[in-house]
Design a protein around this motif. Sequence first.
Motif, mmCIF file in Angstrom:
data_model
loop_
_atom_site.group_PDB
_atom_site.id
_atom_site.type_symbol
_atom_site.label_atom_id
_atom_site.label_comp_id
_atom_site.label_asym_id
_atom_site.label_seq_id
_atom_site.Cartn_x
_atom_site.Cartn_y
_atom_site.Cartn_z
ATOM 1 N N THR A 98 0.854 -1.185 0.000
ATOM 2 C CA THR A 98 0.000 0.000 0.000
ATOM 3 C C THR A 98 0.888 1.232 0.000
ATOM 4 O OG1 THR A 98 -0.155 0.249 2.408
ATOM 5 C CG2 THR A 98 -1.748 -1.221 1.346
ATOM 6 N N ILE A 99 0.354 2.330 -0.479
ATOM 7 C CA ILE A 99 1.142 3.557 -0.547
ATOM 8 C C ILE A 99 1.470 4.100 0.841
ATOM 9 C CG2 ILE A 99 -0.749 5.230 -0.603
ATOM 10 C CD1 ILE A 99 0.817 6.588 -2.937
ATOM 11 N N TRP A 100 0.665 3.698 1.848
ATOM 12 C CA TRP A 100 0.913 4.167 3.210
ATOM 13 C C TRP A 100 2.171 3.543 3.799
ATOM 14 C CZ3 TRP A 100 -1.359 8.385 4.515
ATOM 15 C CH2 TRP A 100 -2.614 8.694 3.989
ATOM 16 N N ALA A 101 2.616 2.428 3.246
ATOM 17 C CA ALA A 101 3.871 1.832 3.703
ATOM 18 C C ALA A 101 5.073 2.705 3.345
ATOM 19 C CB ALA A 101 4.049 0.446 3.097
ATOM 20 N N LEU A 102 4.888 3.595 2.363
ATOM 21 C CA LEU A 102 5.942 4.526 1.983
ATOM 22 C C LEU A 102 5.844 5.856 2.721
ATOM 23 C CD1 LEU A 102 5.781 3.959 -1.892
ATOM 24 C CD2 LEU A 102 7.297 2.853 -0.243
ATOM 25 N N ILE A 103 4.729 6.069 3.424
ATOM 26 C CA ILE A 103 4.489 7.361 4.074
ATOM 27 C C ILE A 103 4.616 7.262 5.587
ATOM 28 C CG2 ILE A 103 2.777 9.181 4.481
ATOM 29 C CD1 ILE A 103 1.669 8.635 1.701
ATOM 30 N N LEU A 104 3.860 6.353 6.201
ATOM 31 C CA LEU A 104 3.769 6.319 7.664
ATOM 32 C C LEU A 104 5.096 6.030 8.372
ATOM 33 C CD1 LEU A 104 0.323 4.557 8.227
ATOM 34 C CD2 LEU A 104 0.863 6.992 8.189
ATOM 35 N N PRO A 105 5.951 5.104 7.893
ATOM 36 C CA PRO A 105 7.185 4.829 8.642
ATOM 37 C C PRO A 105 8.122 6.023 8.766
ATOM 38 C CG PRO A 105 6.715 3.030 7.132
ATOM 39 C CD PRO A 105 5.762 4.132 6.799
ATOM 40 N N MET A 106 7.991 7.004 7.891
ATOM 41 C CA MET A 106 8.891 8.159 7.908
ATOM 42 C C MET A 106 8.201 9.442 8.363
ATOM 43 S SD MET A 106 10.795 7.499 4.261
ATOM 44 C CE MET A 106 11.719 9.034 4.427
ATOM 45 N N MET A 107 6.965 9.320 8.825
ATOM 46 C CA MET A 107 6.183 10.524 9.070
ATOM 47 C C MET A 107 6.659 11.303 10.295
ATOM 48 S SD MET A 107 2.088 10.868 8.750
ATOM 49 C CE MET A 107 1.703 9.853 10.156
ATOM 50 N N MET A 108 7.111 10.613 11.338
ATOM 51 C CA MET A 108 7.607 11.284 12.546
ATOM 52 C C MET A 108 9.127 11.210 12.575
ATOM 53 S SD MET A 108 5.267 12.697 14.361
ATOM 54 C CE MET A 108 5.835 12.802 16.047
ATOM 55 N N ASN A 109 9.745 12.330 12.892
ATOM 56 C CA ASN A 109 11.202 12.399 12.959
ATOM 57 C C ASN A 109 11.586 13.212 14.185
ATOM 58 O OD1 ASN A 109 13.922 13.794 12.345
ATOM 59 N ND2 ASN A 109 13.828 12.172 10.817
ATOM 60 N N ALA A 110 12.312 12.580 15.120
ATOM 61 C CA ALA A 110 12.641 13.230 16.386
ATOM 62 C C ALA A 110 13.533 14.444 16.182
ATOM 63 C CB ALA A 110 13.311 12.232 17.327
ATOM 64 N N PHE A 111 14.434 14.376 15.212
ATOM 65 C CA PHE A 111 15.322 15.512 14.950
ATOM 66 C C PHE A 111 14.525 16.738 14.522
ATOM 67 C CE2 PHE A 111 18.049 17.907 11.967
ATOM 68 C CZ PHE A 111 19.051 18.295 12.847
ATOM 69 N N ASN A 112 13.557 16.543 13.632
ATOM 70 C CA ASN A 112 12.711 17.659 13.198
ATOM 71 C C ASN A 112 11.861 18.182 14.344
ATOM 72 O OD1 ASN A 112 13.725 17.435 10.612
ATOM 73 N ND2 ASN A 112 12.037 16.148 9.885
ATOM 74 N N ILE A 113 11.429 17.286 15.232
ATOM 75 C CA ILE A 113 10.659 17.730 16.403
ATOM 76 C C ILE A 113 11.489 18.659 17.276
ATOM 77 C CG2 ILE A 113 9.614 16.943 18.569
ATOM 78 C CD1 ILE A 113 8.678 14.455 17.101
ATOM 79 N N MET A 114 12.753 18.308 17.484
ATOM 80 C CA MET A 114 13.627 19.136 18.313
ATOM 81 C C MET A 114 13.878 20.499 17.662
ATOM 82 S SD MET A 114 14.127 17.458 21.035
ATOM 83 C CE MET A 114 12.515 16.654 20.858
ATOM 84 N N ILE A 115 13.990 20.513 16.334
ATOM 85 C CA ILE A 115 14.173 21.782 15.626
ATOM 86 C C ILE A 115 12.968 22.687 15.839
ATOM 87 C CG2 ILE A 115 14.331 22.854 13.341
ATOM 88 C CD1 ILE A 115 16.015 20.521 12.441
ATOM 89 N N MET A 116 11.779 22.144 15.654
ATOM 90 C CA MET A 116 10.577 22.959 15.794
ATOM 91 C C MET A 116 10.340 23.347 17.244
ATOM 92 S SD MET A 116 9.450 23.773 12.941
ATOM 93 C CE MET A 116 8.119 24.693 13.695
ATOM 94 N N ARG A 117 10.649 22.468 18.193
ATOM 95 C CA ARG A 117 10.490 22.838 19.605
ATOM 96 C C ARG A 117 11.375 24.020 19.949
ATOM 97 N NH1 ARG A 117 12.853 19.553 24.708
ATOM 98 N NH2 ARG A 117 14.713 20.381 23.687
#
Length: 286
Positions: free
Chosen positions: A131-150
Amino acid sequence: MNIVFNVIAAMFSLVCVFPFAFVVILSFTDEKSLAQHGYRLIPEKWSTYAYEYMFQNGAQLLQSYGVTITVTVVGTLLSVMIIALYAYGISRSSFKYRGFFSFLALFTMLFNGGLVPTFIVVTQVLHLKDTIWALILPMMMNAFNIMIMRTFFKSLPDGIIESAKIDGATEFQIFRKVVLPLSLPGLATIGLFCTLAYWNDWFNALLYIDNPNLVPLQSMLMRIESSMSFILQNSNTSGLGSLAASLPQETSRMAMVVLATGPIVLAYPFFQRFFIQGLTVGSLKE
């Protein structure tokens, strides 16, 4: 003095652009001419055979482009939205559990579940295989990007948020109407990171995609490269010598770089526009 700085900037820009321009030139070079005369800025003979070879499977290549564009656009929008919401929550000192959720994000930067458990979760628990979601969901959250935005959210003046609370705005209204317009540079930064990650991803397709209609561009190009390598390595033993001799070995690799890199280059002016807007939108007036 400005002329000197402009010349230096122009030379630096030329150095940055030259490698890609050189790859484009090589992709239009005749394979035999390249083998005889080596890499040249002005080839002895021009040829489009590398692209003709790549587009022998034109329908499949266009299908892969469509899959990659869809995954990149949808994945980037969902990633930016979820990361921004998560980062804003842990950036507010009034959020009681911000320490726990900050640790939860940081923990994933140090440890992960591993390839086998991740594969089991995606395929057998979430049933996302093919499914196309197998290409989207595993990469959707990224801790490094979270720290940048925080960090970016924490740098916003508290007075602006407090004034919005005094005016009766809810937390979601503050986030949507006050925080997001002031955070365009940060959002554009993580948006660019997410776009590049989704566009260049091939590993998830290798693990989860068997359906040829869902193969993304990078994976498709890798399959073409693998087929060429197989023919070249077995040309002496399988009677494929004539076919191997006609393959554009080097120029096709350059064409792959152009096909894989060219479209994503167009994303940079888009994000640059938001960088510039983010520096001015939401400015305080005296």
